[in-house]
Design an enzyme around this catalytic site. Structure first.
Site: not given
Ligand code: ATP
Ligand code: MG
Length: 752
Positions: A34-35, A218-219, A249, A626
């Site tokens: 995504k990022t 983002d996020e 998330q 992560r």
């Protein structure tokens, strides 16, 4: 579209990066790029001439993420990244308010209160107004204010259901008046003020709407209601809002984050001609299969998901290792051992992260790492800019910038000590209250006689002298001058253990220097130089950077907003310690998720909250995802926390990972090298829970804890192991012969 930028993207990523000018929601799991897609899209828009840097606004979650994005962009595009607005919601709102301070009804040099400063201000109000801090704990008021602001409500708009609430609203109003008088804003205020600015000033709104053709977030799953409304105001009819997020998330519900935003997005940002595009990314590029399977299985226990499943073609990789330690100290010792082994093998320490649910857990871990001489950095915790001496120095700077700041005034009026006691300050506060003025104004008005009055006068002179002698200096020199002239340097020099504090102050000078350099400000610009006296309400689209303020003000805002994440950036590679919340968006070769105990993770506070455990589970999902290659789950059967021993049972989150993915490590202390040996050879034990499956046929022939017989030494128990293949050795505690290391190839052990 042939462009090297677009190499190495999968078809869905490519589609997302090259979407036409329309709003889009990229819903995708952890580690699916995504990022990367968001950053690449910016570079692509610039590279193909579809957007100019001025036309781009990107919201990231931390200052660190914003910096990373800028660095990557600079590498991807030859164009200057100046003019782009990239930052956190708070950072961007700050920038907007600086540019339109008049319309926002703020002093030009308004200061930002961090949560500590805010609490201090609330406590001061309590004293001035004799508010009962038992009935109305200051922290409750702090939350009340934050919630009201998040809901977009000023005191007159808050509905009070009962007397208690009516009081809170009253205090909220007092608080607001104090902030306004002192020219300070808290974090929630940045957002609300900026929201109001946009909604009340059509001209300003129009300006930004015309300017930002591309808004990228983002996020997105963690945007709050107010942030979402802010985005809606900012996005004009032609803007393309590109939001990437992962509902699994979402971990900030307690701060008002609202996953429903993801569901509303399609409705709110569609136009008749341009429906919102929806793209899902499901291929994970980060983690090996076992880690991903563990994450998928865990999160499947949650209700109400938007639904997606991650896959990878990276292969299964290592098993997820689980370690149950008798105590928190053993947990830490185990981690130290493993980390040492990994580092010896050549893994950079910065590729290893220790995650915990609660910051209080870090102390024991830190202690063990420190004792073992393993360099580490803690994110979060007591941040550099929150240390007392740093705050003192910043308070002097704040006074130089804007002397009406009562918080800064009180912090240093008697620091270093200059004989201004509590009684004098009470009197001064009384004078200020009756005159409706700030403390600075009251001090200048005189009115306090005797020695105390003289000392106060001396302080006023000092601040004026500081201002006069530093205004023309570059920022870092000004900081150094202030540390000397204020007497702080001398004070700490004379103090027995002032050395640390002096070093921190030196670090502050250094931080100012770095700030100026990285912010692209002229290094020799006087710190109060670029003070713009009149910023037009509607700056021309190509005009100067709207965020422009003098280096000092910019630095103070930076100090207040900085999430403390710079400390981990400099110096030698170090192990990374942080809360799971702080780990969002990051990735590491090896991750330890520690303290997996019922009550700690999931946290006991979540048990009484609706869907509270689901939020904890999303947090666990973030933690697991992560890890790229190796994941350790650890817990301690007993733990000292907040001064009390707790006896724990293992977290349900461990049980929710299919046992076939897990490899239980022996509860005994093991050597790093032994731990590192492949599961099939060493160290594996069946899960200690009753009813768990028997070891599989290919399970180890030898394991720690196992009884063995040796032709010469007799019967004993394996207590340790190391090496693999023909180098494999075991340490056995023999009943008669004592402890011995034996090479397996030659020892001819038998099971006893
Ligand atoms: P999170 O949900 O944790 O924020 P994310 O979806 O933002 O994750 P990224 O951080 O963008 O994921 O990417 C995860 C990792 O996968 C990064 O190391 C990234 O460089 C890599 N990656 C992403 N897409 C590809 C690709 N097409 N080919 C190779 N590597 C990729
Ligand atoms: Mg990301």
């Amino acid at each position: 579209m042939a462009s090297p930028l677009l190499d190495n993207l999968n078809p869905e990523q490519l589609a997302a990066v090259t979407l036409p000018q329309a709003s889009a929601l990229i819903l995708a799991g952890a580690g699916s790029g995504k990022t990367r897609v968001l950053t690449t899209r910016i570079a692509w828009l610039l590279g193909t001439g579809q957007a100019r840097p001025m036309g781009i606004l990107a919201v990231t979650f931390t200052n660190k993420a914003a910096r990373e994005m800028l660095t990557r962009l600079s590498a991807m595009t030859p164009q200057s990244t100046r003019g782009m607005w990239i930052g956190t919601f708070h950072g961007l709102c700050n920038r907007m308010l600086r540019a339109h301070y008049r319309d926002a009804n703020l002093p030009q040099l308004f200061q930002i209160l961090d949560t500590q400063d805010q609490l201090a201000l609330i406590k001061r109000l309590y004293r001035t107004h004799g508010i009962d801090d038992e009935k109305f704990p200051p922290r409750d008021l702090q939350w009340f204010i934050a919630d009201a602001k998040e809901a977009g409500k000023r005191p007159n708009a808050v509905e009070a259901g009962n007397d208690h609430e009516r009081r809170l609203v009253e205090y909220y109003a007092l608080y607001e008046a104090a902030c306004q008088r002192e020219g300070v804003v808290d974090f929630a205020e940045l957002l609300l003020r900026s929201f109001e600015l946009l909604s009340n000033h059509a001209g300003i709104r129009g300006h930004y709407q015309a300017r930002f053709a591309h808004i990228l977030v983002d996020e997105f799953q963690d945007t709050s209601e107010l942030q979402y409304r802010w985005l809606r105001l900012l996005a004009g009819p032609d803007a393309a809002v590109f939001a990437v997020g992962d509902d699994d998330q979402s971990i900030y519900a307690f701060r008002g984050a609202n996953v429903a935003n993801m569901q509303h997005f399609e409705r709110d940002f569609a136009t008749p001609e341009r429906p919102v595009r929806l793209i899902k990314l499901e291929q994970n590029y980060r983690s090996h299969g076992n880690i991903l399977d563990a994450a998928n299985a865990l999160i499947a226990n949650n209700q109400a998901r938007l639904g997606k499943n991650l896959w990878t073609d990276a292969g299964k990789g290592d098993a997820v290792r689980v370690f149950s330690a008798p105590s928190d100290l053993d947990e830490a010792a185990f981690i130290v051992d493993v980390v040492r082994g990994l580092v010896d093998e050549g893994l950079a320490a910065s590729e290893i992260a220790l995650l915990y649910r609660s910051n209080a857990q870090s102390r024991v871990l830190e202690h063990a790492l420190f004792a073992a001489g393993i360099p580490y950095r803690v994110y979060g915790g007591l941040r550099f800019f929150e240390r007392a001496e740093v705050k003192h120095a910043l308070a002097y700077l704040r006074l130089v910038a804007s002397p009406d700041d009562d918080g800064a005034f009180l912090r240093v009026v008697n620091f270093p000590p200059r004989g201004i006691g509590a009684r004098t300050l009470e009197q001064l506060q009384e004078n200020a209250r009756s005159a409706g003025s700030t403390l600075w104004q009251a001090a200048r008005a005189g009115g306090i006689t005797g020695r105390a009055g003289a000392s106060l006068g001396g302080f006023v002179q000092l601040v004026e002298a500081l201002r006069a002698s530093t205004a023309a200096l570059p920022l870092s020199e000004a900081v150094a001058t202030i540390i000397e002239m204020s007497g702080m340097a001398a004070h700490f020099k004379a103090e027995k253990d002032g050395q640390d504090r002096l070093e921190n102050l030196e670090e502050l000078v250094h931080a100012a220097e770095t700030f100026v350099r990285e912010g692209d400000l002229a290094t020799d610009a006087p710190m109060l130089s670029t003070r713009v006296e009149a910023v037009p309400a509607e700056p021309p689209a190509d005009g100067p950077d709207e965020g422009a303020s003098d280096p000092l003000t910019a630095f103070l805002a930076h100090a207040a907003l900085e999430a403390g994440d710079t400390q981990a950036e400099e110096g030698r590679p170090a192990l990374q310690l942080m809360s799971v919340h702080a780990a969002k968006g990051l990735e590491f070769h090896t991750v330890f998720v520690t303290g997996l105990e019922e009550g700690l993770f999931p946290h006991e506070n979540s048990f009484n909250v609706d869907a509270g455990v689901d939020e904890e589970r999303r947090l666990m999902y973030v933690a697991i995802t992560r890890a790229r290659r190796r994941l350790y789950l650890t817990y301690a059967q007993s733990r000292m926390l907040h001064g009390q021993s707790r006896y724990n049972i293992q977290s349900r989150f461990i049980d929710e990972v299919p046992s076939g993915l897990l490899q239980w490590l022996s509860p005994q202390r093991m050597r790093a090298r032994a731990i590192d040996v492949d599961a099939a050879e060493w160290g594996a034990l069946p899960a200690p829970t009753p009813g768990s499956p028997k070891p599989t046929p290919q399970a180890p022939q030898w394991r720690i804890g196992q009884s063995v017989r040796h032709a010469k030494f007799g019967v004993g128990v394996i207590i340790d192991a190391e090496g693999r293949g023909s180098d494999a050795r075991v340490q056995v505690n023999f009943r008669d012969a004592g402890v011995k290391w034996l090479a397996l190839e030659y020892a001819k052990l038998e099971a006893a």
